[in-house]
Design a protein around this motif. Structure first.
Motif, PDB file in Angstrom:
ATOM      1  N   LEU A  68       0.830  -1.202   0.000  1.00  0.00           N
ATOM      2  CA  LEU A  68       0.000   0.000   0.000  1.00  0.00           C
ATOM      3  C   LEU A  68       0.867   1.256   0.000  1.00  0.00           C
ATOM      4  O   LEU A  68       0.553   2.245  -0.685  1.00  0.00           O
ATOM      5  CB  LEU A  68      -0.929  -0.008   1.219  1.00  0.00           C
ATOM      6  CG  LEU A  68      -2.071  -1.041   1.197  1.00  0.00           C
ATOM      7  CD1 LEU A  68      -2.792  -1.057   2.535  1.00  0.00           C
ATOM      8  CD2 LEU A  68      -3.039  -0.725   0.062  1.00  0.00           C
ATOM      9  N   GLY A  69       1.961   1.219   0.771  1.00  0.00           N
ATOM     10  CA  GLY A  69       2.858   2.362   0.805  1.00  0.00           C
ATOM     11  C   GLY A  69       3.488   2.637  -0.546  1.00  0.00           C
ATOM     12  O   GLY A  69       3.603   3.794  -0.976  1.00  0.00           O
ATOM     13  N   VAL A  71       2.226   1.942  -3.374  1.00  0.00           N
ATOM     14  CA  VAL A  71       1.189   2.415  -4.293  1.00  0.00           C
ATOM     15  C   VAL A  71       0.853   3.882  -4.044  1.00  0.00           C
ATOM     16  O   VAL A  71       0.768   4.694  -4.982  1.00  0.00           O
ATOM     17  CB  VAL A  71      -0.084   1.544  -4.167  1.00  0.00           C
ATOM     18  CG1 VAL A  71      -1.242   2.169  -4.968  1.00  0.00           C
ATOM     19  CG2 VAL A  71       0.197   0.139  -4.660  1.00  0.00           C
ATOM     20  N   PHE A  72       0.676   4.271  -2.771  1.00  0.00           N
ATOM     21  CA  PHE A  72       0.186   5.618  -2.456  1.00  0.00           C
ATOM     22  C   PHE A  72       1.294   6.614  -2.101  1.00  0.00           C
ATOM     23  O   PHE A  72       1.177   7.804  -2.405  1.00  0.00           O
ATOM     24  CB  PHE A  72      -0.826   5.536  -1.308  1.00  0.00           C
ATOM     25  CG  PHE A  72      -2.083   4.790  -1.674  1.00  0.00           C
ATOM     26  CD1 PHE A  72      -3.033   5.358  -2.517  1.00  0.00           C
ATOM     27  CD2 PHE A  72      -2.304   3.507  -1.197  1.00  0.00           C
ATOM     28  CE1 PHE A  72      -4.190   4.671  -2.864  1.00  0.00           C
ATOM     29  CE2 PHE A  72      -3.459   2.811  -1.535  1.00  0.00           C
ATOM     30  CZ  PHE A  72      -4.407   3.394  -2.380  1.00  0.00           C
ATOM     31  N   VAL A  73       2.327   6.187  -1.440  1.00  0.00           N
ATOM     32  CA  VAL A  73       3.448   7.088  -1.091  1.00  0.00           C
ATOM     33  C   VAL A  73       4.761   6.364  -1.418  1.00  0.00           C
ATOM     34  O   VAL A  73       5.526   6.004  -0.508  1.00  0.00           O
ATOM     35  CB  VAL A  73       3.404   7.527   0.386  1.00  0.00           C
ATOM     36  CG1 VAL A  73       2.390   8.632   0.603  1.00  0.00           C
ATOM     37  CG2 VAL A  73       3.109   6.329   1.307  1.00  0.00           C
ATOM     38  N   PRO A  74       5.038   6.125  -2.687  1.00  0.00           N
ATOM     39  CA  PRO A  74       6.173   5.272  -3.070  1.00  0.00           C
ATOM     40  C   PRO A  74       7.526   5.789  -2.599  1.00  0.00           C
ATOM     41  O   PRO A  74       8.368   5.005  -2.149  1.00  0.00           O
ATOM     42  CB  PRO A  74       6.080   5.237  -4.598  1.00  0.00           C
ATOM     43  CG  PRO A  74       5.262   6.430  -4.966  1.00  0.00           C
ATOM     44  CD  PRO A  74       4.294   6.629  -3.856  1.00  0.00           C
ATOM     45  N   THR A  77       7.887   5.389   1.262  1.00  0.00           N
ATOM     46  CA  THR A  77       7.961   3.963   1.597  1.00  0.00           C
ATOM     47  C   THR A  77       9.310   3.385   1.183  1.00  0.00           C
ATOM     48  O   THR A  77       9.937   2.627   1.940  1.00  0.00           O
ATOM     49  CB  THR A  77       6.831   3.194   0.908  1.00  0.00           C
ATOM     50  OG1 THR A  77       5.573   3.743   1.310  1.00  0.00           O
ATOM     51  CG2 THR A  77       6.873   1.712   1.279  1.00  0.00           C
TER      52      THR A  77
END
Length: 506
Positions: A68-69, A71-74, A77
């Motif tokens: 998820l990281g 995907v949304f805050v690459p 992350t």
């Protein structure tokens, strides 16, 4: 056992397998105990199931969080993951250097002279069981000849050749041997798991002895090793459950791979193992030439037949039960793996077993912390889990390095803010130099000048380690208890002689 560290009742790990006389003419019960004794008496200590419920949930949650990281805050992350792994690399490097330094200082190996070993009256010697698990090993005659060189009273020696009942090749070889009364062929019933520790359990449970050891099919032990172990255990006292002899190779000069393997073992048995003893950390035992008090071995449930690195796991269980392990100044020659594919098969099994061992012993972190203390917990995380996991991650960081130097991709640069970048550079440059130094030091310590060039070429050896580690992680998911057989007899030399032992630190 008044000198053994006493743990609160809730922290004790006592299995107490039945005495041999209770298993006379009870083959089915002995087989059941060999396969399921530990997993049924103390399932939290068994690798029969790799992950318990909370570990499975935590692992799934961690993977989902990373995905998820990404995907949304690459960027954030990626930086976090790289920072954590880089920090672990740095810590692991410092820890390994500290172990190497402590071990190189000496003073943590038990030395028993030839005269002292031979001076023990026969009446004071215990009955000694020697377990020799063999599978698809047609050259049993050479093996028995090497074991016959052991200097130990024959009426007190109980050598057990552990053969799988359905292994026609080895059984045929055994039928043609003229064996002394002190050598017994034990046919282990065909039953899952088909592992070395299952065979050792079966042979051990139906034996009566005060001391017990394991030798592999290709081993060439020091003839006085059993006598030395008896003296060493008496000298160390009841707090010690086991002494580990050193392993080396009689075909170390066969090719470049065997030279790397000799350096690997020389560093481990010459320095790192003694460093763990000096630090007071748990000792992941080797698969052979470890000499146990039989009563303690029964007390802790013997070997876990579902763990493919049963020796390392047993070392952890002994430590959790309050016992210590010593290092014996005695050598056993083995065959260094000269074939890269065979080497990867063997090393991937070891790595998989280390991961199994870590997951099993981290099922109750609070309990393990009380049992092992802070030093033990650090060793469990950094040494047992870190060795295979960091080896598996090496390929990822090598790829990042290649991408950066060939393309100067800003996406790669973004993963390394200044603090992480400089720590990574220390790990890359100083870390690699430190590992090369340890290899050169080991070659000099072993007085093997022919190993100096292979020591400088060790980065190529790390590629094989990476392949083995990746395979171990994948196989942990698909076949956790599958035992990959290591092929023996690949060396070019003639039958090994104990005096030819090489690759062992002096």
């Amino acid at each position: 056992m008044s000198n053994v560290r006493v743990l609160p009742r809730r922290d004790r790990h006592v299995i107490d397998l039945p005495d041999p006389e209770e298993l006379v003419d009870q083959g089915e019960r002995a087989l059941d105990l060999a396969c399921y004794g530990l997993s049924e008496a103390a399932p939290e200590y068994s690798a029969r199931g790799v992950l318990v419920a909370w570990q499975r949930v935590a692992l799934i949650a961690a993977v989902a969080l990373v995905i998820l990281g990404l995907v949304f805050v690459p960027r954030a992350t990626g930086i976090a993951v790289v920072a954590i792994v880089t920090a672990v690399y740095g810590i692991a490097l410092v820890y390994r250097l500290a172990l190497f330094h402590l071990g190189a200082k000496g003073g943590h190996v038990v030395t028993v002279s030839d005269e002292e070993a031979r001076a023990v009256p026969h009446a004071e010697l215990p009955r000694y069981t020697v377990l020799v698990p063999v599978f698809h090993e047609p050259l049993l005659g050479e093996l028995v000849a090497r074991l016959e060189r052991l200097e130990y009273p024959r009426h007190l020696l109980d050598i057990r050749l552990l053969l799988e009942a359905d292994d026609e090749e080895t059984n045929a070889a055994a039928s043609g041997l003229a064996l002394g009364r002190h050598v017994t062929v034990v046919r282990v019933p065909a039953h899952e798991p088909r592992t070395k520790p299952k065979a050792c359990n079966y042979g051990f449970l139906i034996s009566e002895s005060g001391m017990c050891t394991i030798y592999d099919a290709e081993d060439s032990p020091d003839p006085l090793q059993l006598l030395r172990a008896v003296v060493a255990m008496r000298r160390l006292g009841p707090r010690y459950a086991c002494v580990q002899a050193r392993l080396g190779f009689y075909n170390a000069d066969q090719n470049l791979l065997t030279r790397w393997f000799a350096l690997d073992y020389g560093s481990w048995f010459g320095n790192l193992l003694s460093g763990l003893v000096a630090l007071g950390a748990p000792i992941p035992l080797g698969g052979t030439s470890n000499h146990f008090r039989s009563d303690v071995l029964r007390r802790v449930g013997a070997w876990d037949p579902w763990n493919v690195t049963e020796d390392a796991d047993l070392g952890l269980r002994l430590a959790r039960a309050g016992y210590q392990v010593g290092v014996l100044d005695s050598d056993t020659g083995e065959e260094a793996n000269p074939d890269a594919i065979n080497w990867v098969r063997q090393r991937s099994r070891w790595y998989k077993g280390y991961l199994q061992t870590f997951l099993v012993h981290m099922r109750r972190p609070g309990l393990v912390n009380r049992q092992l203390g802070a030093r033990g917990m650090v060793g469990l995380v950094i040494f047992i889990a870190g060795t295979p996991l960091l080896s598996a991650l090496n390929g990822f960081f090598w790829a990042l390095t290649v991408v950066w130097f060939t393309s100067h991709d800003p996406a790669v640069a973004a993963l390394f803010p200044p603090a992480i970048y400089y720590l990574g550079m220390v790990s890359l440059i100083l870390g690699n130099l430190a590992v090369l130094y340890m290899g050169l030091f080991t070659a000099r310590q072993m007085e093997r000048l022919g190993l100096l060039i292979p020591a400088l070429l060790m980065p190529l050896y790390w590629i094989l380690m990476w392949l083995a580690a990746v395979k171990a992680v994948l196989q942990l998911i698909t076949a956790p208890s599958y035992w990959e057989k290591t092929a023996h007899g690949l060396h070019k030399a003639e039958a090994p002689q104990a005096a030819q032992t090489a690759g062992v630190a002096a």
